[in-house]
Scaffold this active site. Sequence first.
Site, PDB file in Angstrom:
ATOM      1  N   TYR A 149       0.843  -1.195   0.000  1.00 56.57           N
ATOM      2  CA  TYR A 149       0.000   0.000   0.000  1.00 56.57           C
ATOM      3  C   TYR A 149       0.878   1.245   0.000  1.00 56.57           C
ATOM      4  CZ  TYR A 149      -3.413   3.409   1.852  1.00 56.57           C
ATOM      5  OH  TYR A 149      -4.212   4.506   2.045  1.00 56.57           O
ATOM      6  N   CYS A 150       0.584   2.174  -0.918  1.00 58.72           N
ATOM      7  CA  CYS A 150       1.274   3.459  -0.976  1.00 58.72           C
ATOM      8  C   CYS A 150       2.779   3.236  -1.149  1.00 58.72           C
ATOM      9  CB  CYS A 150       0.932   4.285   0.269  1.00 58.72           C
ATOM     10  SG  CYS A 150       1.590   5.965   0.289  1.00 58.72           S
ATOM     11  N   LEU A 151       3.593   3.851  -0.323  1.00 60.85           N
ATOM     12  CA  LEU A 151       5.037   3.693  -0.418  1.00 60.85           C
ATOM     13  C   LEU A 151       5.450   2.239  -0.194  1.00 60.85           C
ATOM     14  CD1 LEU A 151       7.742   5.047  -0.807  1.00 60.85           C
ATOM     15  CD2 LEU A 151       7.685   5.767   1.577  1.00 60.85           C
TER      16      LEU A 151
END
Length: 567
Positions: free
Chosen positions: A298-300
């Site tokens: 998720y995300c980074l």
Amino acid sequence: MDHAARAALAQFSGGLSPITIAQSLADWGLHLATSPGRQMQLAGKGLRKGLRLAEYVARAGLAGETPPPAVEPLPQDHRFTDPAWQKAPFDTISQAFLLQQQWWHAATTCIGGVSAHHEAVTSFTVRQLLDMVAPTNFIATNPVLQKRIMDTGGHCLIDGARHFLDDLRRTLGGDPPAGVDGFKVGEQIAAAPGRVVLRNELMELIQYEPTTDKVRPEPVLIVPAWIMKYYILDLSEHNSLVRWLTAQGFTVFMVSWHNPTSNDRNKDMDDYGRLGPLAALDAITAITGAQRIHAAGYCLGGTLLAIAAAALARDGDKRLASLTFMAAQTEFSEPGELGLFIDEAQIDVIEAMMWTRGYLASGQMGGAFQMLRSNDLIWSRILTTYLMGEREAMNDLMAWNADGTRMPYAMHSEYLWKLFLGNDLAEGRYRVDGRPVSLSALRQPIFMVGTETDHVAPWRSVHKLHMLTSAEIRFVLTSGGHNAGIVSEPGHPHRHYHIATRPEDGAALSPDEWMAVAEARQGSWWTAWGEWLAEHSGEPVAPPSLGNVEAGYPPRDAAPGHYVLER
């Protein structure tokens, strides 16, 4: 001395580079000053808008009722939706502001010779100034606020002052926002049962208890971003992605990142990969005996997972059965509005901020995110809380958002220079352990999620992985933003998504072409992901034990573990 001087400047400027802003305004101003044709266009535009406003006022005065508006606000601008704004003189005030806003947008864009980045920064800066002086922000020009003051006999201002002093005290004392106490980690939120089965200097690995008699033989590893606490994916019982996955018959492992201190200033991206997903894969393999593992980021955390997966593919490691990327960028040439805060001068300021303490504090990042949506996250909140005296009720997602983390100097500097600014990963220059990795090596089936109103990882940027690998990709575009779009449990009202699959070695469609062929569905994208995971999994088997003492991974603390509680 240079670091110290720039760090002092960063404290004064709130972490933004005044040099970038000055360069942008100078680039815009000088080119506008030498563009007499554009000046004439803007003068004519200003005159026409003035005449439109005068016509509106005249028609309102003659007809005695509100005529059709001279200008409509943008779809995302809800400041003037209350019917009170349709009555004189506030209708004229709001119309004048919106016309002025339109004119300034035209004045700061499409000026020949101005660089795209400087144009974006200039337009953004002017938009912030306009938002600051919007008529909604002042008692004399806001009819809704005036009515609130009259209805409460002025007590709303007293309540607002109390809220302001309470928030100021909490900010100065380093205390969490009001209402967070009702959402305690390990009790109301981050409470899915499980055990920590691995702890190293950068992360704890949590294995969650099974909730079904049998589970799929392929465990699911989730790699969250370290810019946030992991439990956005394990919020309350009704919207916990972890609980939902275990209920679908999956064995779930979650990385919980250590909140860095000054001692971690030299931890870099290689450290996060080696001690994060790669260490987690070794542990999961030893604990469960699984030969194949589903991995989700998720995300980074998704960016890191892509890097780790490319390194594993380079080295011939075939343990990853599939990859899932949730609001995660792998190509950064068009990062969206967040790119406003990233150029050489801005990174220099950020590095100076980190240099003194060895990390970037969460508050220093949060300010930039808030400015991207200043209407909703700054000015409307000030209006509602401090002038109308109404404090927004805390919820689990807001409590999570207030639980910030830090990022170490070396890692964040490398991320900004090599990934965000240099785009090294997409362009084949990124190195892991000194050797280059390529996203073209990703051949596992891939499930990707973008969100419609994402200001952090715009879905068109997320979609670009289609151009970098020929693997099968099932792409989902869901309603909501970077956080709320991911926390989209089945049964959540007003959720919808589009979905389409690019087959292995199939043609890579542009975002617009993809949208034209994608199927529209109502409901939560979680169900589509669960079905996709099941398609790529084996027949259910007996669940593994929590941890494996013989393999060197004994069950330790109960979930949520120790690292998530670090401040």
